[in-house]
Scaffold this active site. Structure first.
Site, PDB file in Angstrom:
ATOM      1  N   HIS A 103      -7.143  53.073   2.392  1.00 13.56           N
ATOM      2  CA  HIS A 103      -7.564  51.742   1.659  1.00 13.56           C
ATOM      3  C   HIS A 103      -6.343  50.860   1.423  1.00 13.56           C
ATOM      4  CE1 HIS A 103     -10.523  48.828   0.113  1.00 13.56           C
ATOM      5  NE2 HIS A 103      -9.493  48.980  -1.133  1.00 13.56           N
ATOM      6  N   GLU A 119      -7.009  38.905  29.072  1.00 13.93           N
ATOM      7  CA  GLU A 119      -5.499  39.051  28.292  1.00 13.93           C
ATOM      8  C   GLU A 119      -4.692  38.034  28.841  1.00 13.93           C
ATOM      9  OE1 GLU A 119      -5.507  43.970  27.884  1.00 13.93           O
ATOM     10  OE2 GLU A 119      -4.579  43.137  29.466  1.00 13.93           O
ATOM     11  N   GLU A 152     -10.541  52.266   8.220  1.00 11.60           N
ATOM     12  CA  GLU A 152     -11.321  52.937   7.149  1.00 11.60           C
ATOM     13  C   GLU A 152     -12.991  52.605   7.179  1.00 11.60           C
ATOM     14  OE1 GLU A 152     -11.329  52.134   2.765  1.00 11.60           O
ATOM     15  OE2 GLU A 152     -10.493  50.218   3.003  1.00 11.60           O
ATOM     16  N   CYS A 203       3.228  48.973  35.314  1.00 10.00           N
ATOM     17  CA  CYS A 203       3.157  48.789  34.007  1.00 10.00           C
ATOM     18  C   CYS A 203       4.641  48.317  33.512  1.00 10.00           C
ATOM     19  CB  CYS A 203       3.015  50.245  33.548  1.00 10.00           C
ATOM     20  SG  CYS A 203       3.282  50.492  31.617  1.00 10.00           S
ATOM     21  N   CYS A 206       1.402  46.341  31.559  1.00  7.66           N
ATOM     22  CA  CYS A 206       1.330  46.731  30.118  1.00  7.66           C
ATOM     23  C   CYS A 206       2.522  46.304  29.185  1.00  7.66           C
ATOM     24  CB  CYS A 206       1.292  48.200  30.008  1.00  7.66           C
ATOM     25  SG  CYS A 206       0.388  49.089  31.218  1.00  7.66           S
ATOM     26  N   LYS A 259       2.922  42.530  29.371  1.00  4.83           N
ATOM     27  CA  LYS A 259       1.376  41.688  28.763  1.00  4.83           C
ATOM     28  C   LYS A 259       1.550  42.001  27.317  1.00  4.83           C
ATOM     29  CE  LYS A 259      -1.375  44.355  28.095  1.00  4.83           C
ATOM     30  NZ  LYS A 259      -2.461  45.072  28.817  1.00  4.83           N
ATOM     31  N   TYR A 299     -10.221  42.542  32.330  1.00  5.46           N
ATOM     32  CA  TYR A 299      -9.429  42.848  31.087  1.00  5.46           C
ATOM     33  C   TYR A 299      -8.002  41.968  31.473  1.00  5.46           C
ATOM     34  CZ  TYR A 299      -6.869  46.538  33.066  1.00  5.46           C
ATOM     35  OH  TYR A 299      -6.159  47.211  33.898  1.00  5.46           O
TER      36      TYR A 299
END
Length: 515
Positions: free
Chosen positions: A490, A225, A495, A76, A81, A84, A221
């Protein structure tokens, strides 16, 4: 708690090589030995130490085929992670610079480019800072430490041999042993030139120079990525896909992700299988592959070939078979029970190394902490691996939690689920005149009653931030009623999830209109 700690021992010299002999006394050197210094292993060891356990952490990183190596922190922090996400951010900033001109920002000359060497330098500075954080952790919590490397293997269920390169062998005994060694990228060794001329995700984040025109082989992935941020920083990038993208994810969402990437500038070579990689006299790499749609061979040249064709667990060198730890023969992963126990008492395993476990850092961290608490007698709580949220950090991010539409149909039947969806346009895209045709929301529900939510899927900006918030609702039995009763913030993309009301079954237009 210690990392590769000193222990009391006596030595025997044979042929100028020092070997350890030790008499068992019925006591243990440590309450817990953790094998693996990644996110999960460190979380487990830290938690155990804070609960009063005497802990040793053993970590060794075999350099990649290309010689890339790193210290404590695991995948990681070093090759996963963290780098990346930072490279993904670099690519997003490039897109933002283009958008900025529509918002009135004046960019002299109108041209921008990324300096790979400068980016790599600053990324490395951040990684070094994390390494010093771990060193401070060992100073303050673990008291005794040594960041030398070690190669490990078991000799008895309660004993680990720690072999320091060329010279030492130290035997440690522990009441409990935890394996959290994770995995490493695979090479397709059957393809000529793949190993000699290719790189993996173990290398891409440590390159000091730009990889140039790049072929990414695979559609996981990791592949998408990497291809996404390489395209985003201005490099010509092609993704070679044998079958389907993002296997295991919702396939409608996967299609939206790759559609956006193609529009973004990433090239895709669909249903293609690489045959060979050759280095030409000019230094470039010539890749030959078979187009399975036509049956014909194709060729092109690239500066770099990045293999992203899966990961293999780090179990082969541990000697697990000698002590009876059972593995899945196909995957090589350790068979584990709900409490992370293996087939051998007092030996546990969690994280990517465990069969059937999500290959995600946060699950390893949480599982490691819970295991440490159980072993210290503080709790009986087990890790809940259901409804773990995740995000794919492609140019258009994809966040999800719960079941895919395919999984929901398989488990509950097509007539027993209701799928609500919406195509929306992020406000940020409007002035910038960006295409939003792949910005999409899908909420998979049980049909009838309050319509319990089985899966939630979102493509759009900041998908990880959006999905993380809604993921908590899954732990509370969230229903469509709960979702609709939630007042949205908003104007946000999140939302739109609170307003979703068109079902696929209805056949109505799911495009959001208005502000």
């Amino acid at each position: 708690m210690a990392a590769l700690c000193r222990v009391r021992h006596r030595w025997k010299r044979t042929n100028c090589i020092q070997l350890l002999t030790r008499n068992l006394t019925g006591t243990f050197d440590y309450d817990l030995v953790v094998i693996g210094g990644g996110s999960g292993g460190l979380a487990c060891s830290k938690e155990a130490a804070q609960l009063g356990q005497k802990v040793a952490v053993l970590d060794y990183v075999e350099p990649s085929v290309k010689g890339t190596k790193w210290g404590i922190g695991g995948t990681c922090v070093n090759v996963g992670c963290i780098p990346k996400k930072l490279m993904h951010q670099a690519a997003l900033l490039g897109t933002a610079l283009k958008d900025a001109q529509k918002y009135g920002w004046q960019i002299p000359g109108g041209n921008t480019h990324l300096n790979w060497e400068l980016m790599a330098t600053f990324l490395n500075v951040h990684r070094i800072s994390l390494f010093f954080f771990y060193e401070l952790l060992f100073h303050t919590i673990l008291k005794e430490y040594n960041f030398n490397t070690a190669i490990l293997h078991f000799v008895f269920p309660i004993e680990v041999i720690m072999s320091l390169p060329l010279v030492w062998q130290i035997m440690l005994t522990a009441k409990n042993i935890v394996i959290a060694t994770g995995g490493r990228p695979k090479y397709p060794t059957h393809i000529p030139g793949a190993v000699e001329h290719g790189i993996t995700s173990d290398d891409i984040f440590w390159l000091k120079e730009s990889p140039g025109k790049t072929l990414v082989v695979g559609a996981s992935y990791v592949a998408l990525e990497c291809a996404g941020f390489l395209t985003g920083i201005g490099l010509e990038t092609t993704v070679m896909v044998r079958s389907i993208p993002l296997r295991g994810f919702d396939q409608q969402m996967a299609g939206l992700v790759t559609d956006y990437m193609e529009a973004y500038g990433t090239k895709f070579s669909w249903r293609s299988v690489p045959k060979s990689v050759d280095k030409l006299s000019s230094g470039v790499l010539q890749v030959t592959w078979t187009d399975e749609q036509t049956g014909k061979d194709q060729r092109d040249t690239f500066d770099s070939v990045l293999w992203a064709v899966g990961r293999a667990p780090e179990t082969k060198t541990l000697g697990l078979e000698k002590v009876g730890v059972k593995l899945n023969k196909e995957s090589g992963k350790i068979l584990v029970a709900a409490d992370e126990s293996t087939s051998v008492p007092n030996i546990y395993a969690f994280g990517d190394i465990g069969e059937g476990r999500p290959e995600l850092t946060p699950t390893a961290i949480k599982a490691g902490k819970l295991l440490a608490r159980r072993l210290a007698g503080q709790t009986n709580e087990l890790m809940n691996y259901d409804n773990v949220a995740t995000t794919v950090f492609t140019p258009l991010e994809y966040g999800c939690v719960g079941l895919s539409e395919e999984e929901a149909e398989s488990r509950h039947g097509k007539d027993s689920i209701e799928v609500y969806h919406a195509f929306y346009k992020p406000l940020e895209f409007t002035v910038a005149e960006r295409d939003a045709s792949q910005c999409y929301i899908k909420v998979v529900c049980k049909r009838g009653g309050d319509q319990r939510i089985l899966g939630l899927h979102f493509t759009g900006p900041n998908a990880g931030e959006v999905t993380q918030g809604f993921a908590m609702g899954f732990q509370c039995g969230a229903t469509l009623t709960h979702l609709k009763e939630t007042v949205g913030i908003h104007p946000t993309c999140a939302e739109e999830l609170t307003k979703v009301n068109v079902s696929k079954r209805s056949g109505l237009d799911a495009t959001v209109t208005g502000c």
